[in-house]
Each structure stands twice: as C-alpha cells, then as structure tokens.
Enzyme design. Structure first.
Site, PDB file in Angstrom:
ATOM      1  N   ARG A  88       0.651  -1.183   0.075  1.00 41.05           N
ATOM      2  CA  ARG A  88      -0.009   0.130  -0.032  1.00 41.05           C
ATOM      3  C   ARG A  88       0.829   1.296   0.014  1.00 41.05           C
ATOM      4  O   ARG A  88       0.455   2.328   0.080  1.00 41.05           O
ATOM      5  CB  ARG A  88      -1.040  -0.066   1.246  1.00 41.05           C
ATOM      6  CG  ARG A  88      -2.082  -0.905   1.178  1.00 41.05           C
ATOM      7  CD  ARG A  88      -3.113  -0.882   2.222  1.00 41.05           C
ATOM      8  NE  ARG A  88      -2.700  -0.588   3.361  1.00 41.05           N
ATOM      9  CZ  ARG A  88      -3.824  -0.040   4.239  1.00 41.05           C
ATOM     10  NH1 ARG A  88      -4.806   0.010   4.167  1.00 41.05           N
ATOM     11  NH2 ARG A  88      -3.363   0.069   5.593  1.00 41.05           N
ATOM     12  N   ASP A  89       2.210   0.961   0.014  1.00 38.06           N
ATOM     13  CA  ASP A  89       3.057   2.630  -0.168  1.00 38.06           C
ATOM     14  C   ASP A  89       4.250   2.224  -0.747  1.00 38.06           C
ATOM     15  O   ASP A  89       5.352   2.652  -0.391  1.00 38.06           O
ATOM     16  CB  ASP A  89       3.448   2.928   1.426  1.00 38.06           C
ATOM     17  CG  ASP A  89       3.737   4.391   1.235  1.00 38.06           C
ATOM     18  OD1 ASP A  89       3.361   5.274   0.360  1.00 38.06           O
ATOM     19  OD2 ASP A  89       4.081   4.810   2.253  1.00 38.06           O
ATOM     20  N   ILE A  90       4.027   1.407  -2.039  1.00 34.38           N
ATOM     21  CA  ILE A  90       5.097   1.190  -3.029  1.00 34.38           C
ATOM     22  C   ILE A  90       5.479   2.680  -3.480  1.00 34.38           C
ATOM     23  O   ILE A  90       4.743   3.128  -4.160  1.00 34.38           O
ATOM     24  CB  ILE A  90       4.777   0.313  -4.028  1.00 34.38           C
ATOM     25  CG1 ILE A  90       4.628  -0.973  -3.594  1.00 34.38           C
ATOM     26  CG2 ILE A  90       5.950   0.357  -5.113  1.00 34.38           C
ATOM     27  CD1 ILE A  90       6.150  -1.667  -2.884  1.00 34.38           C
ATOM     28  N   ASN A 109      10.581   3.971  -0.590  1.00 31.29           N
ATOM     29  CA  ASN A 109      10.521   3.022   0.255  1.00 31.29           C
ATOM     30  C   ASN A 109      11.355   1.692  -0.296  1.00 31.29           C
ATOM     31  O   ASN A 109      11.061   0.728   0.021  1.00 31.29           O
ATOM     32  CB  ASN A 109       8.963   2.614   0.468  1.00 31.29           C
ATOM     33  CG  ASN A 109       8.424   3.443   1.579  1.00 31.29           C
ATOM     34  OD1 ASN A 109       8.946   3.926   2.121  1.00 31.29           O
ATOM     35  ND2 ASN A 109       6.986   3.563   1.382  1.00 31.29           N
ATOM     36  N   THR A 132       0.935   7.461  -0.292  1.00 30.76           N
ATOM     37  CA  THR A 132       1.447   8.888  -0.525  1.00 30.76           C
ATOM     38  C   THR A 132       0.847   9.119  -2.237  1.00 30.76           C
ATOM     39  O   THR A 132       1.093   8.408  -3.049  1.00 30.76           O
ATOM     40  CB  THR A 132       3.269   8.582  -1.239  1.00 30.76           C
ATOM     41  OG1 THR A 132       3.701   8.076  -0.049  1.00 30.76           O
ATOM     42  CG2 THR A 132       3.984   9.730  -1.637  1.00 30.76           C
TER      43      THR A 132
END
Length: 215
Positions: free
Chosen positions: A90-92, A96, A132
C-alpha cells in the site's frame, strides 16, 4: 500510555509481524529487532548502504540500463513474495525502496501493509486515505478496498519516476489534482521526457497504471 503511543505500538507490532513473515525473502529488507525504552519505540532493520531510490534519482538523475533492470526485476520479485503471503504493501514508492552496495533493491516500510483479509484494507469506515498521493492507485485515492493490483499500479508509477526523475502527474498544482489525475487521466508517458527509452517502457507503465484494477 496515551492513545497516540498505543497506536504507534500497534503500527510497529504490525510492521514487525509482516517483516518476520517475509524474513527469508531476498527482496525484502530484513528485520533484526524492535524494542521499547521508556516512551521510545525503535525498529532495527538490515542496513542498505546506498540509501533509498528517491534519494538516488535526486542525486544521479533517472536510472539507466542495467541499474534499472536490476531494480525492475527485484521489485517484481518482491511484489510476488508479498502477494504470495497475502500481504499488500500500500505504499510502494522510490523512498521505500532501499539499495544495497551490490545494486540490489529491497522493499522496506511495512507500516501501511495489511493482510488481504484485514478489514482495514477498506478505509471507508474512517474516511482515511493512506499512502503517498503521487504513487497511489485510483482505488486508494477514492478510499476503496484494495488488493494486490493496487501495488502493481504503484509499481508502475514508481517505474515512471525512476525512468524520468519526475513523479506521475507532476504538472498538477495540488494533491487533489494529482489524485484526480490518478483516477481519471491517461497513464503518463515516460517517452515524453526521454527519447532513448524503448516503446516497451511506455507499454509496461500504461498497463500497470490502468485505471480499472481488472486491466
């Protein structure tokens, strides 16, 4: 303890549990330890000496040739591993993704990751939007339930950024406009910014960033 510190502990516990599950996956940053000292919580992970890919492209510009292919293949492997275990990141995004001194890429920051059977994958109950904006799938932008295809969308947005040095829909003037573009605009074309890219790069990003998860 305060509600805030309880929430922080829950987030750390969730991240630790997921990292332990993925402990033997070579494309995921390795968990070492976590501890509470007084009112401080810390998490110790594998050290990746070359930092994150967001910082890399700021320093070196868009990725080239073999370096990009190594990242491309590593990220494909990492997402396969996550989804095989039923975990959605959910935040690739570039920030990260960590680089080792051998040029390998490792996925980090599982603070937003959830098992696919977790009710929190649908944020409509609380109205929260997690992630993001520059790399979020349309379903995330709309606070809808997500599955592994949401990570694939973010992966396409990440590839665009690594190839161009720009975030998708960078010409938009606000977060709201960026999120609207993710939901409604055509996928961005990396060849608009680099004439040395093969047509296949455009096709990969176009498919990964398709607006309908079924596509």
């Amino acid at each position: 303890s305060t509600v805030a510190s309880q929430n922080a502990r829950e987030l750390i516990d969730n991240e630790v549990e997921i990292m332990r599950t993925l402990q033997n996956e070579p494309d995921v940053v390795r968990y070492i330890a976590s501890e509470i000292i007084g009112d401080k919580i810390y998490l110790v992970m594998e050290y990746c000496s070359e930092g994150d890919l967001g910082a890399y492209i700021l320093k070196h510009g868009p990725m080239q040739g073999d370096a990009f292919l190594a990242v491309f293949n590593g990220l494909k492997g990492a997402l396969k591993s996550l989804h095989r275990y039923g975990i959605i990141h959910r935040d690739i995004k570039p920030a990260n993704l960590l680089l080792t001194d051998e040029g390998l890429v490792k996925v980090s920051d599982f603070g937003l990751a959830k098992p696919t059977d977790d009710d929190a994958l649908s944020m409509t109950k609380t109205g929260q939007i997690l992630g993001t904006p520059s790399f979020m799938s349309p379903e995330q932008c709309q606070s809808n339930a997500v599955d592994g295809t949401s990570d694939v969308y973010s992966l396409g947005a990440t590839y665009y950024s690594l190839l161009t040095g720009k975030v998708p829909y960078h010409e938009r003037n606000s977060i709201v406009q960026v999120m609207f573009a993710h939901c409604n605009s055509e996928p961005p074309d990396p060849t608009d910014h680099r004439d040395d890219l093969p047509e296949s790069c455009k096709r990969i990003i176009s498919r990964a960033m398709a607006k309908d998860p079924k596509d």
